[in-house]
Design an enzyme around this catalytic site. Structure first.
Site, PDB file in Angstrom:
ATOM      1  CB  CYS A 333      -1.020  -0.006   1.134  1.00 60.79           C
ATOM      2  SG  CYS A 333      -0.516  -0.805   2.641  1.00 60.79           S
ATOM      3  NE  ARG A 362       2.547  -9.373   4.915  1.00 58.50           N
ATOM      4  CZ  ARG A 362       1.227  -9.325   4.802  1.00 58.50           C
ATOM      5  NH1 ARG A 362       0.476 -10.196   5.458  1.00 58.50           N
ATOM      6  NH2 ARG A 362       0.649  -8.407   4.046  1.00 58.50           N
ATOM      7  CD  GLN A 380      -0.648  -8.741   0.409  1.00 61.09           C
ATOM      8  OE1 GLN A 380      -0.093  -7.653   0.398  1.00 61.09           O
ATOM      9  NE2 GLN A 380      -1.547  -9.060   1.312  1.00 61.09           N
ATOM     10  CG  ASP A 382      -2.054  -5.419  -2.220  1.00 59.33           C
ATOM     11  OD1 ASP A 382      -3.114  -5.571  -1.617  1.00 59.33           O
ATOM     12  OD2 ASP A 382      -0.948  -5.477  -1.675  1.00 59.33           O
ATOM     13  CG  HIS A 384      -3.623  -0.041  -2.699  1.00 55.50           C
ATOM     14  ND1 HIS A 384      -2.559  -0.764  -3.199  1.00 55.50           N
ATOM     15  CD2 HIS A 384      -3.793  -0.454  -1.420  1.00 55.50           C
ATOM     16  CE1 HIS A 384      -2.093  -1.561  -2.253  1.00 55.50           C
ATOM     17  NE2 HIS A 384      -2.813  -1.397  -1.174  1.00 55.50           N
ATOM     18  CE  LYS A 463      -9.449  -8.363   8.727  1.00 50.57           C
ATOM     19  NZ  LYS A 463      -8.299  -9.245   8.550  1.00 50.57           N
ATOM     20  CG  HIS A 509      -5.714  -1.018   1.839  1.00 51.53           C
ATOM     21  ND1 HIS A 509      -4.349  -0.820   1.915  1.00 51.53           N
ATOM     22  CD2 HIS A 509      -6.276   0.047   2.484  1.00 51.53           C
ATOM     23  CE1 HIS A 509      -4.109   0.312   2.584  1.00 51.53           C
ATOM     24  NE2 HIS A 509      -5.258   0.837   2.931  1.00 51.53           N
TER      25      HIS A 509
END
Length: 640
Positions: A333, A362, A380, A382, A384, A463, A509
Site C-alpha cells: 500500500c 514477512r 499479493q 493488491d 488500491h 474489512k 485496499h
C-alpha cells in the site's frame, strides 16, 4: 421482572437471578438439551450465568461457532485434567480452543508419544462419563498467585503476574482439577460427547523463540460421534490432497533448506502461476484497473509514516544501503500511495484503481511455515482504489461483484465476515464509524449475508473477509476489502473537488487471490492436482503404442502446439497400459493413444480424465473440443 430480547427479536420477561439454562428449558426441551453456552449482550457467557438486568440473549448450540468454541474450550480442560491424573508432575501452560479443535501446552521431563496420547484419550473419555460439573470461582490477584504457586504451576504464576494488580482472577473447577481460565465453559464434562487427540508439536512458551520449548497436544471435540467420524474422514481426505505432496509429484514447486519459507516454482508450476496471473490481468483490465509495479525495498522512514512500523515491525526484514536504513516491504500500500501522490488529481478522475502483483516479505516463525500456505515471501494481488466518500458504497459493491465472479470461475463458494475496529488501531471514532457503515451498506446492497467479527479489523480500518469453502468442506480466508481513512491522512494525499478546493480521498485496499502462492496451494488441494483443462500445466499427453508410430505422434504434437495446446508425448519403450496409468497419475486431462488404426484414418483415440474412454476422433474435432473447453474455462471436479 427482567426483559430478555431473544435472537428472533421476541421479548420475554423473567425474574431477576434466573439462570440462562432455565430460560433455555422454558423455551424448548430440545433447545435445553442441545444448549452449550450463551451470548449476553453479544458477549460469550455460560448457561450457569444469571440474568440480572435487561439484555439481549442468544442460546448457543454446536451449530453456532461460539457454541463449538465453548465445547472445545472445555475439551482442552478435560485434556489437561487427564494429563495431570496420569502424570501429576507435568506443568500446565495454556490450552485455548482453536478453529476445528483445541490444544494444550505442557512442560514434561519425558516426550509424549502416540502410545501416551492413547492413554490420555482414554482418561479423557472417563472424565467425560464422570459428568463433572464446571464451577467458576474468583480470587484477588495476590491470592490467585499464591494459589497457583502452591500447586507448583510456574506458567500460571507468570500469566497472573502479567495482569494488573487490582485484577480479579477467575478459575474453573471440575472434580479434583482446577485451571486458571476466563471461560466460558459448558455446564459439565458430559456435554463434550466425542473427543479425539490428533497430533503433537513443539511450541515455544508464549511464542518466544528465546523461551522454553513446550510440548503441544492438539485435539478436537464434537457433540456427536457421527460428526467426529465425518471430521476424521475429512482429515484423511485432506492428507491425500496435501499440496506439498502433490506439488512434488506433479513437479509444480518445492521448498529447499537453503531458503526456508521461500518457495521455488518449477516449469509446470510457472505455467499454472502464469495462467492465474493472466486471468487476473484480464479481469482487472475489464474492470477499469491500471497495473503498476513498485519496489520491494523502500526507506524505513516510509514505514514509520504509514504506521506499519508501530504495528508490524516484528514481521519485517531490514537492510542498509549507503548507511541508510531500508525495509523490505511487507505490504504494497505505501508504494501505491506514492504512485497516486506523484501528480495532482481531479474529482473527475476518481475512482482511480491501481492494481499490483507485488512481492512482499514477512517474517514467520520457522514452526509456522507450511508449504505454500504459510511462507516468508509471497505475491499479493493488491489493488488500491482512491475515491470520494460518496463513491464508497458503489465502489465496494463493484469489488464484491468482481471477487464473486472470480471465485465462481474456480468452483468455490464462500462466506463473508465484516471485521470491526481492533483495540490497537489508529484514527478517530467518526472515521471508523463512517468506514464500518460504508462496508455494511455495500454488503447489504450486494445482497450478501455476513457475520460480524468484532475487533478483528486492520489497524487502519474495518474489512470484509471472504472465506472460500473447498470440495471437502474446509475454509480458507483469501479475498479481503479494507476501507482506510488513515493512510490518506498520514501521506497527506488529496484531490481537487468541484469547488476547486483540496479534499482527502478515501482509500480501499483489496485482494482477490490474497496470496498467489497460497491460492495455488488451495487449488492443488481443492482439485487434488486434477486441474480443469484451462489450468492444467499439461493438457494433453500423446501416447504412441510403439516406436513405429512415433512420427505420427510427433505430427499430432506439432498440430496441438500450433493451436496453443500444452502437450507432451511419451516416447518411452513401455507398454501402452503402463503409459496410460502414468498419464492418469499425472492428472493429465486428455490422453491421445495412437496406433495403426489411428494412423490409417488420421485420427486419435481419446481417453479423458473426466469420462474415461471417449472413442476415436479426428484431430481437428478434438482440437475444437479442447479449445472450447479452455475458452469457457469449464470447471469440474474429479475423484482423487
Amino acid at each position: 421482572m427482567i426483559k430478555v430480547t431473544l435472537k428472533d427479536g421476541s421479548i420475554i420477561e423473567v425474574e431477576k437471578g434466573t439462570k440462562v439454562s432455565e430460560i433455555a428449558k422454558s423455551l424448548s426441551q430440545g433447545l435445553y438439551k442441545k444448549a452449550l453456552s450463551a451470548k449476553i449482550n453479544g458477549k460469550r457467557s455460560e448457561l450457569m450465568a444469571e440474568i440480572n438486568e435487561d439484555c439481549e440473549l442468544e442460546i448457543l448450540t454446536f451449530e453456532d461457532e461460539d457454541g463449538k468454541w465453548t465445547l472445545r474450550h472445555t475439551g482442552s480442560h478435560i485434556l489437561a485434567q487427564a494429563v495431570k491424573r496420569l502424570y501429576p508432575k507435568v506443568k500446565l501452560a495454556i490450552g485455548p480452543a482453536i478453529e476445528n479443535g483445541f490444544y494444550y501446552d505442557f512442560e514434561a521431563d519425558f516426550s509424549f508419544t502416540p502410545e501416551i496420547l492413547e492413554k490420555i484419550e482414554k482418561e479423557m473419555q472417563k472424565i467425560i462419563k464422570e459428568d463433572l460439573v464446571l464451577e467458576r470461582f474468583e480470587l484477588p490477584r495476590s491470592e490467585a498467585i499464591e494459589y497457583v504457586r502452591n500447586k507448583d504451576e510456574d506458567y500460571k504464576v507468570e500469566l497472573i503476574q502479567d495482569l494488573p494488580e487490582d485484577s480479579i482472577i477467575s478459575f474453573y473447577k471440575q472434580g479434583e482439577f482446577v485451571d486458571l481460565c476466563a471461560g466460558p465453559h459448558v455446564p459439565s464434562t458430559k456435554k463434550v460427547k466425542s473427543v479425539k487427540l490428533l497430533s503433537l508439536a513443539g511450541a515455544y512458551w508464549r511464542g518466544d523463540e528465546k523461551k522454553k520449548m513446550l510440548q503441544r497436544i492438539y485435539g478436537t471435540a464434537f457433540s456427536k460421534q457421527s460428526e467426529l467420524e465425518a471430521y476424521l474422514n475429512m482429515l484423511e481426505e485432506a492428507k491425500k490432497r496435501d499440496h506439498r505432496k502433490i506439488g512434488k509429484e506433479l513437479g509444480l514447486f518445492a521448498m529447499h533448506e537453503e531458503g526456508p519459507g521461500f518457495p521455488f516454482f518449477y516449469p509446470k508450476g510457472m505455467v499454472l502461476r502464469n495462467l492465474l496471473e493472466d486471468y487476473w490481468r484480464e479481469v482487472h483490465r475489464k474492470s477499469g484497473y491500471d497495473e503498476i509495479k513498485t519496489p520491494i525495498i523502500l526507506s524505513e522512514s516510509l514505514w514509520h509514516q504509514s504506521g506499519h512500523w508501530d504495528h508490524y515491525k516484528e514481521n519485517m526484514y531490514f537492510t542498509k544501503i549507503d548507511e541508510e536504513d531500508f525495509a523490505i516491504k511487507p505490504m504494497n500500500c505505501p508504494g501505491s500511495i506514492l504512485v497516486y501522490k506523484d501528480g495532482m488529481h481531479s474529482y473527475k478522475e476518481l475512482p482511480i484503481r491501481l492494481a499490483e502483483l507485488g512481492l512482499v516479505h514477512r517474517h514467520e516463525l520457522s514452526g509456522a511455515l507450511h508449504g505454500l500456505m504459510r511462507v516468508r515471501c509471497f505475491t499479493q494481488d493488491d489493488a488500491h482504489i482512491f475515491m470520494t466518500k460518496e463513491q464508497i458504497t458503489d465502489e465496494v459493491v463493484d469489488v464484491i461483484k468482481l471477487i464473486d465472479d472470480f471465485y465462481k470461475k474456480f468452483g468455490f463458494d464462500y462466506f463473508v465476515e465484516l471485521s470491526t475496529r481492533p483495540e490497537n488501531s489508529m484514527g478517530s471514532d467518526e472515521d471508523w464509524e463512517l468506514a464500518t457503515s460504508g462496508l455494511k451498506s455495500a454488503l447489504d446492497k450486494a445482497g450478501l449475508k455476513y457475520k460480524i467479527n468484532e475487533g478483528d479489523g486492520a489497524f487502519y480500518g474495518p474489512k470484509i473477509d471472504f472465506h472460500l469453502r473447498d470440495c471437502i468442506g474446509r475454509t480458507w480466508q483469501c479475498g479481503t476489502v479494507q476501507l482506510d481513512f488513515q493512510m490518506p491522512e498520514r501521506f497527506d494525499i488529496s484531490y481537487i473537488g468541484a469547488d476547486s478546493e483540496k479534499h482527502r480521498p478515501v482509500m480501499v485496499h483489496r485482494v482477490v487471490f490474497g496470496s498467489i502462492e497460497r491460492f495455488i496451494g488451495i487449488l492443488i488441494e481443492h482439485f487434488a492436482g486434477a486441474f480443469p483443462t484451462w489450468l492444467s500445466p499439461v493438457q494433453v499427453k500423446v501416447l504412441p503404442i510403439s516406436e513405429k508410430f512415433h512420427d505420427y505422434a510427433k505430427e499430432v504434437e506439432k498440430q496441438l502446439k500450433e493451436k496453443d495446446i500444452r502437450v507432451e508425448t511419451d516416447f518411452r519403450a513401455e507398454k501402452i497400459g503402463y503409459k496410460i496409468r502414468e498419464g492418469r497419475m499425472e492428472r493429465v486431462p486428455y490422453l491421445l493413444i495412437v496406433g495403426e488404426k489411428e494412423v490409417e484414418n488420421n485420427e486419435v483415440s481419446v481417453r479423458s480424465r473426466k469420462n474415461g474412454d471417449e472413442g476415436v476422433s479426428s484431430l481437428d474435432s478434438f482440437i475444437e473440443k479442447i479449445q472450447k473447453e479452455v475458452k469457457t474455462k469449464e470447471n469440474y471436479l474429479v475423484q482423487s
